[in-house]
Scaffold this active site. Structure first.
Site, mmCIF file in Angstrom:
data_model
loop_
_atom_site.group_PDB
_atom_site.id
_atom_site.type_symbol
_atom_site.label_atom_id
_atom_site.label_comp_id
_atom_site.label_asym_id
_atom_site.label_seq_id
_atom_site.Cartn_x
_atom_site.Cartn_y
_atom_site.Cartn_z
ATOM 1 N N ASP A 289 -60.453 -8.100 22.987
ATOM 2 C CA ASP A 289 -59.595 -9.088 23.637
ATOM 3 C C ASP A 289 -59.680 -8.953 25.156
ATOM 4 O OD1 ASP A 289 -57.341 -11.065 23.464
ATOM 5 O OD2 ASP A 289 -56.270 -9.476 24.509
ATOM 6 N N GLU A 331 -64.357 -11.410 23.623
ATOM 7 C CA GLU A 331 -63.506 -12.545 23.987
ATOM 8 C C GLU A 331 -63.583 -12.630 25.504
ATOM 9 O OE1 GLU A 331 -59.764 -14.879 24.882
ATOM 10 O OE2 GLU A 331 -59.709 -12.725 25.068
HETATM 11 C C1 GLC Z 1 -56.587 -13.434 24.721
HETATM 12 C C2 GLC Z 1 -55.899 -14.127 23.598
HETATM 13 C C3 GLC Z 1 -54.712 -14.859 24.127
HETATM 14 C C4 GLC Z 1 -53.795 -13.886 24.809
HETATM 15 C C5 GLC Z 1 -54.541 -13.042 25.833
HETATM 16 C C6 GLC Z 1 -53.752 -11.855 26.259
HETATM 17 O O1 GLC Z 1 -57.074 -14.317 25.663
HETATM 18 O O2 GLC Z 1 -56.790 -14.989 22.972
HETATM 19 O O3 GLC Z 1 -54.051 -15.555 23.110
HETATM 20 O O4 GLC Z 1 -52.762 -14.588 25.453
HETATM 21 O O5 GLC Z 1 -55.738 -12.527 25.320
HETATM 22 O O6 GLC Z 1 -53.832 -10.832 25.309
#
Ligand code: GLC
Length: 664
Positions: A289, A331
């Site tokens: 993430d 991500e």
């Molecule tokens: C990522 C997740 C998102 C979240 C962020 C903070 O971007 O997809 O939903 O708000 O991380 O953890």
């Protein structure tokens, strides 16, 4: 600092003291030997300035890996061996197996909890998804917890969802059915209720050092002067005053999400232990993430710094030793040129999969404008892949749609960047006259005019408006748009990913407004519960739900047997004379599997035609539209050299092998 020994000497020391235990398995020792230099190098590169005794630290990491491997369940080790063997045989890695498709869901919204999860598996099998990403299921603060992305215990399970045993059993059940489990490693930040944060608040120095702490506002602001804001509307700034610390803490996301200081080697060791334990519970893919944010440096934007890449490499090298079947999903929702660096950073492994965020935005761009120049030009340039890596291609996910693409690409397509972005925002928030979309602006920043877009795939495609107006023709068009986007995600490149609810064409869910914990985050409008009635309707002929569900399932089923649609099979965007069409040529990786496929898509509500005479010579004649069925018998117009494409139509045209010239 004590001078570090050479990796070779250190490895010999570790092996003679600890490595030759009766439990150490030869495959582990081989992997360990192979990766040891890289691990030692990366550790020193990242942490040397903060280590009194670097040798002792490297040996500690080695012990951690050996311990994690020793406690890795036998069935997972057997899975590792199979995955390694498949690559050794010259096949693609398991996560690039042709035909794989992914699905992502919040567990509570998908099935209530882990117990209900099992009952929903037939739905996923009907859809044809084999990778299941369950979004954060860890204990987190009550109230606003950013959908679980504020983790209070990385190794626990939110008691509302089940237990650790339920998680392990869910992974086993998926594996029994030939499916894979993906889960989040929220490694940039933890919640302000995590024991590390609580200990820091109690004044424990060791834990205060897990975070970025600044004595006063001026120091924080000086450090973060070039840091953009992620949630400018609801969580402005990048720092939060914490009275218990009598200091400011870096909180890039929400004030309750404290950024971890990855320059502290103790943070690395903690997270590595967590990562390996999650892998040992049966997770096949870890979604890293917010990975671009891992490393911070004063005065920079604190995104995509080289050290963030080094951390991912180090984690990957360690995982490859102790849990070699595990894959990483980046991500990284950043500029396209930065996203690919998480997949390919000069031959050293980082992530194996990444979200194709630019393709997602480009699809929405083309749908609003009806013109495909930005999509066609950018897609080809932004999709470069390193061998052994792949994209997740998708239309929607749980987050907003950010319009973060290159100005230059917009300019080249003949648009003015600012006006173009404004148009897209107006279009998808339904303000633009004649727009079919029903979305909302997310994080509108009046200072910059920037905003992002919320809304379900179906609502942004016009279904909500059409249903409300009882306009059957408009409903049909909306369904076609939904199909177009999912069909392209299933055929342009990578592994298609469906976000929960989109497979049923669910429209925006406004119940989020009634929950004070969610009310200031309109991303909840596009995170609907998998309504059992909608699920039931998906089994009844001619409902919207069944049309969407069966349509997406059909894409996923058909593509399984099309070698040219393997996730990492080559593609080439062809120049279309008609500025409303997208044409993409897919070729199988093996020359022996001859059939190339022309993916052709019409982004308008008017019928159009692909003229074969206008396409490059040597393509081969169109043989058959693989998507044609009884309702749409064929798009090929015999004798005319044209392919007719109805409103928002998608065609997968199998091409006959081109005739070879004599002597060629
Ligand atoms: C990522 C997740 C998102 C979240 C962020 C903070 O971007 O997809 O939903 O708000 O991380 O953890």
């Amino acid at each position: 600092m004590v001078q570090p020994s050479s990796p070779r000497a250190l490895l010999a020391r570790w092996l003679s003291s600890r490595g030759k235990t009766p439990r150490a398995d030869p495959a582990f020792l081989a992997r360990f030997g192979y990766r040891f230099d890289a691990i030692a190098d990366l550790v020193l590169r990242l942490y040397a300035p903060r280590l009194d005794d670097p040798d002792a630290f490297v040996l500690r990491v080695a012990d951690l890996l050996a311990g994690a491997h020793a406690s890795r369940p036998a069935e997972l080790r057997a899975g590792d061996a199979e995955r390694e063997a498949r690559v050794a045989e010259g096949r693609e890695p398991w996560f690039l197996e042709p035909g794989l498709a992914a699905y992502m869901a919040y567990l509570d919204r998908f099935s209530g909890d882990f117990r209900g999860f099992r009952e929903r598996l037939p739905h996923l099998e009907r859809l044809g998804a084999r990778i299941v990403h369950l979004m954060p299921f860890f204990p987190c603060p009550a109230g606003n917890n950013d959908g679980g992305y504020a983790v209070s215990d990385y190794l626990g399970v939110d008691p509302r969802l089940g237990t650790v045993a339920d998680l392990v059993e869910a992974a086993r059940e998926l594996h029994r059915r030939g499916l894979y489990l993906a889960a989040d490693l929220v490694l940039n930040h933890c919640s302000d209720e995590h024991p590390w944060a609580l200990a820091a608040k109690r004044g424990e120095r060791r834990y205060r050092d897990y975070f970025h702490v600044f004595p006063d506002r001026a120091a924080a602001e000086r450090y973060g002067r070039a840091m953009p804001e992620v949630f400018p509307e609801t969580a402005p700034g990048n720092f939060t005053w914490v009275p218990e610390l009598d200091a400011w803490v870096m909180t890039v996301f929400h004030r309750f999400q404290w950024d971890l200081d990855w320059s502290n080697p103790e943070v690395f060791v903690e997270m590595l232990g967590i990562l390996l334990e999650l892998a040992n519970r049966g997770i096949d893919i870890l979604r890293l993430d917010a990975v671009p944010y891992l490393w911070k440096r004063e005065g920079t934007d604190c995104r995509n710094l080289d050290e963030a890449h080094d951390i991912v490499r180090l984690l990957k090298a360690c995982a490859d030793v102790a849990a070699p079947g595990l894959a990483f999903l980046a991500e990284a929702i950043v500029q396209p040129s930065e996203i690919v660096r998480y997949l390919d950073s000069g031959g050293v492994e980082e992530c194996q999969l990444a979200y194709h965020a630019s393709l997602m935005v480009l699809l929405w761009d083309a749908l609003a404008t009806g013109k495909t120049a930005v999509l066609s030009r950018s897609f080809g340039e932004e999709t470069r892949l390193a061998p052994g890596t792949g994209w997740l291609s998708y239309a929607r996910c749980h987050d907003d749609i950010g319009l973060g693409y290159d100005e230059e690409k917009i300019l080249r397509a003949g648009f003015t960047p600012r006006a173009h972005r404004r148009f897209l925002l107006d279009f998808y928030s339904g303000r633009y006259p004649g727009s079919f979309a029903r979305g909302r602006l997310f994080m509108e920043d009046p200072r910059t005019g920037d905003a992002r877009i919320s809304g379900t795939c179906a609502s942004l495609c016009g279904l909500e408006k059409a249903l409300e107006e009882g306009d059957r023709a408009a409903v049909d068009l909306a369904v076609k748009r939904i199909m177009l986007l999912h069909g392209l995600a299933a055929s342009l490149t990578g592994i298609p990913l469906v976000f929960s609810g989109d497979e049923l064409g669910l429209v925006n869910d406004f119940s989020w407004l009634d929950d004070p914990a969610l009310a200031d985050d309109n991303r909840w409008m596009h995170r609907p519960r998998l309504d059992p009635e909608a699920l039931a309707r998906s089994e009844v002929a001619d409902t919207v739900e069944s049309r969407v569900m069966n349509g997406i399932a059909r894409f996923l089923r058909l593509r399984k047997d099309i070698p040219a649609f393997a996730p990492d099979a080559p593609f080439e965007v062809l120049h279309a004379q008609d500025e409303h069409l997208v044409l993409c040529l897919r070729s199988p990786k093996e020359a022996a599997a001859k059939a190339r496929i022309l993916v052709a898509a019409n982004f308008t509500a008017k019928s159009r035609a692909v003229r074969f005479q206008e396409l490059p010579a040597g393509l081969g004649a169109p043989a058959r539209d693989l998507l044609a069925d009884e309702d749409a018998p064929s798009v090929l117009e015999p004798g005319t050299g044209e392919i007719a494409l109805g409103p928002y139509a998608l065609a997968w045209i199998a091409l006959a092998a081109p005739e070879r010239k004599a002597g060629a």
